[in-house]
Design a protein around this motif. Structure first.
Motif, PDB file in Angstrom:
ATOM      1  N   GLU A   1       0.816  -1.485   0.294  1.00  0.00           N
ATOM      2  CA  GLU A   1       0.068  -0.515   0.303  1.00  0.00           C
ATOM      3  C   GLU A   1       1.215   1.465   0.157  1.00  0.00           C
ATOM      4  O   GLU A   1       0.468   2.578  -0.853  1.00  0.00           O
ATOM      5  CB  GLU A   1      -0.995  -0.385   1.318  1.00  0.00           C
ATOM      6  CG  GLU A   1      -1.907  -0.670   1.158  1.00  0.00           C
ATOM      7  CD  GLU A   1      -2.699  -0.274  -0.008  1.00  0.00           C
ATOM      8  OE1 GLU A   1      -3.052   0.560  -0.483  1.00  0.00           O
ATOM      9  OE2 GLU A   1      -3.030  -1.807  -0.941  1.00  0.00           O
ATOM     10  N   SER A   2       2.183   0.704   0.458  1.00  0.00           N
ATOM     11  CA  SER A   2       3.192   2.253   0.626  1.00  0.00           C
ATOM     12  C   SER A   2       4.603   2.160   0.481  1.00  0.00           C
ATOM     13  O   SER A   2       4.483   0.786   0.959  1.00  0.00           O
ATOM     14  CB  SER A   2       2.754   3.315   2.178  1.00  0.00           C
ATOM     15  OG  SER A   2       3.421   2.611   2.963  1.00  0.00           O
ATOM     16  N   LYS A   3       5.272   2.343   0.689  1.00  0.00           N
ATOM     17  CA  LYS A   3       6.871   2.578  -0.160  1.00  0.00           C
ATOM     18  C   LYS A   3       7.279   2.300   1.281  1.00  0.00           C
ATOM     19  O   LYS A   3       8.100   0.687   1.772  1.00  0.00           O
ATOM     20  CB  LYS A   3       6.976   3.331  -0.484  1.00  0.00           C
ATOM     21  CG  LYS A   3       8.763   3.561  -0.542  1.00  0.00           C
ATOM     22  CD  LYS A   3       9.723   4.469  -1.472  1.00  0.00           C
ATOM     23  CE  LYS A   3      10.463   5.218  -0.888  1.00  0.00           C
ATOM     24  NZ  LYS A   3      11.382   6.142  -0.811  1.00  0.00           N
TER      25      LYS A   3
ATOM     26  N   PHE B   1       7.864   9.149  -3.991  1.00  0.00           N
ATOM     27  CA  PHE B   1       6.166   8.766  -4.234  1.00  0.00           C
ATOM     28  C   PHE B   1       5.188   8.381  -5.255  1.00  0.00           C
ATOM     29  O   PHE B   1       4.647   7.358  -6.022  1.00  0.00           O
ATOM     30  CB  PHE B   1       5.578   9.538  -3.967  1.00  0.00           C
ATOM     31  CG  PHE B   1       3.710   9.651  -2.781  1.00  0.00           C
ATOM     32  CD1 PHE B   1       3.286   9.198  -2.137  1.00  0.00           C
ATOM     33  CD2 PHE B   1       3.092  10.212  -4.208  1.00  0.00           C
ATOM     34  CE1 PHE B   1       2.398   8.807  -2.249  1.00  0.00           C
ATOM     35  CE2 PHE B   1       1.753   9.370  -4.152  1.00  0.00           C
ATOM     36  CZ  PHE B   1       1.048   9.274  -3.124  1.00  0.00           C
ATOM     37  N   SER B   2       5.736   9.285  -6.271  1.00  0.00           N
ATOM     38  CA  SER B   2       4.774   8.993  -7.613  1.00  0.00           C
ATOM     39  C   SER B   2       5.632   7.449  -8.835  1.00  0.00           C
ATOM     40  O   SER B   2       4.858   7.667  -8.854  1.00  0.00           O
ATOM     41  CB  SER B   2       5.294  10.546  -8.273  1.00  0.00           C
ATOM     42  OG  SER B   2       6.400  11.292  -9.281  1.00  0.00           O
TER      43      SER B   2
ATOM     44  N   TYR C   1       7.002   5.227  -6.720  1.00  0.00           N
ATOM     45  CA  TYR C   1       6.886   4.096  -6.328  1.00  0.00           C
ATOM     46  C   TYR C   1       5.025   3.928  -6.971  1.00  0.00           C
ATOM     47  O   TYR C   1       4.759   2.503  -6.881  1.00  0.00           O
ATOM     48  CB  TYR C   1       6.473   4.354  -4.973  1.00  0.00           C
ATOM     49  CG  TYR C   1       5.844   3.002  -4.286  1.00  0.00           C
ATOM     50  CD1 TYR C   1       6.734   1.759  -3.676  1.00  0.00           C
ATOM     51  CD2 TYR C   1       4.738   2.884  -3.434  1.00  0.00           C
ATOM     52  CE1 TYR C   1       6.761   0.517  -3.966  1.00  0.00           C
ATOM     53  CE2 TYR C   1       3.415   1.835  -2.941  1.00  0.00           C
ATOM     54  CZ  TYR C   1       5.289   1.158  -2.570  1.00  0.00           C
ATOM     55  OH  TYR C   1       4.553  -0.132  -1.905  1.00  0.00           O
ATOM     56  N   LYS C   2       4.281   4.728  -6.682  1.00  0.00           N
ATOM     57  CA  LYS C   2       2.923   3.936  -7.015  1.00  0.00           C
ATOM     58  C   LYS C   2       2.415   3.800  -8.534  1.00  0.00           C
ATOM     59  O   LYS C   2       2.254   3.665  -9.232  1.00  0.00           O
ATOM     60  CB  LYS C   2       1.875   5.866  -6.671  1.00  0.00           C
ATOM     61  CG  LYS C   2       1.759   6.015  -5.431  1.00  0.00           C
ATOM     62  CD  LYS C   2       0.582   5.570  -5.193  1.00  0.00           C
ATOM     63  CE  LYS C   2       0.700   5.275  -3.440  1.00  0.00           C
ATOM     64  NZ  LYS C   2      -0.009   4.528  -3.081  1.00  0.00           N
ATOM     65  N   GLU C   3       3.432   3.966  -9.070  1.00  0.00           N
ATOM     66  CA  GLU C   3       3.532   3.651 -11.391  1.00  0.00           C
ATOM     67  C   GLU C   3       3.596   2.084 -11.003  1.00  0.00           C
ATOM     68  O   GLU C   3       3.671   1.785 -12.332  1.00  0.00           O
ATOM     69  CB  GLU C   3       4.546   4.436 -11.527  1.00  0.00           C
ATOM     70  CG  GLU C   3       4.222   6.127 -12.013  1.00  0.00           C
ATOM     71  CD  GLU C   3       5.029   6.423 -13.402  1.00  0.00           C
ATOM     72  OE1 GLU C   3       6.001   6.014 -13.535  1.00  0.00           O
ATOM     73  OE2 GLU C   3       5.151   7.242 -13.535  1.00  0.00           O
TER      74      GLU C   3
END
Length: 73
Positions: free
Chosen positions: A18-20, A55-56, A58-60
């Protein structure tokens, strides 16, 4: 963006992605219980690749189990 191997992606898929920060924490928590040398190396490579990701970036990442061992010939 950092490229992950099939082995690295598959290993990350067993954790909470869900998150790095959560993924890194879960992987670090598992390190004392990993006794296989090759698996430990893969785990350290993942941590080295995750650390600098924004963050961006990681979201990819698409956290899908990759099955390259059973490709049709």
């Amino acid at each position: 963006m950092m490229d992950f191997t099939v082995e690295e992606m598959n290993l990350m898929c067993i954790y909470n992605t869900e998150s790095k920060e959560q993924l890194i924490q879960d992987i670090q928590n598992s390190l004392p219980y990993i006794y296989d040398h090759e698996l430990k190396e893969i785990t350290h490579r993942i941590l080295d690749k995750l650390a600098p990701l924004s963050f961006s970036d990681y979201k990819e990442i698409s956290f899908d189990f990759a099955d390259d061992y059973y490709e049709e010939e």
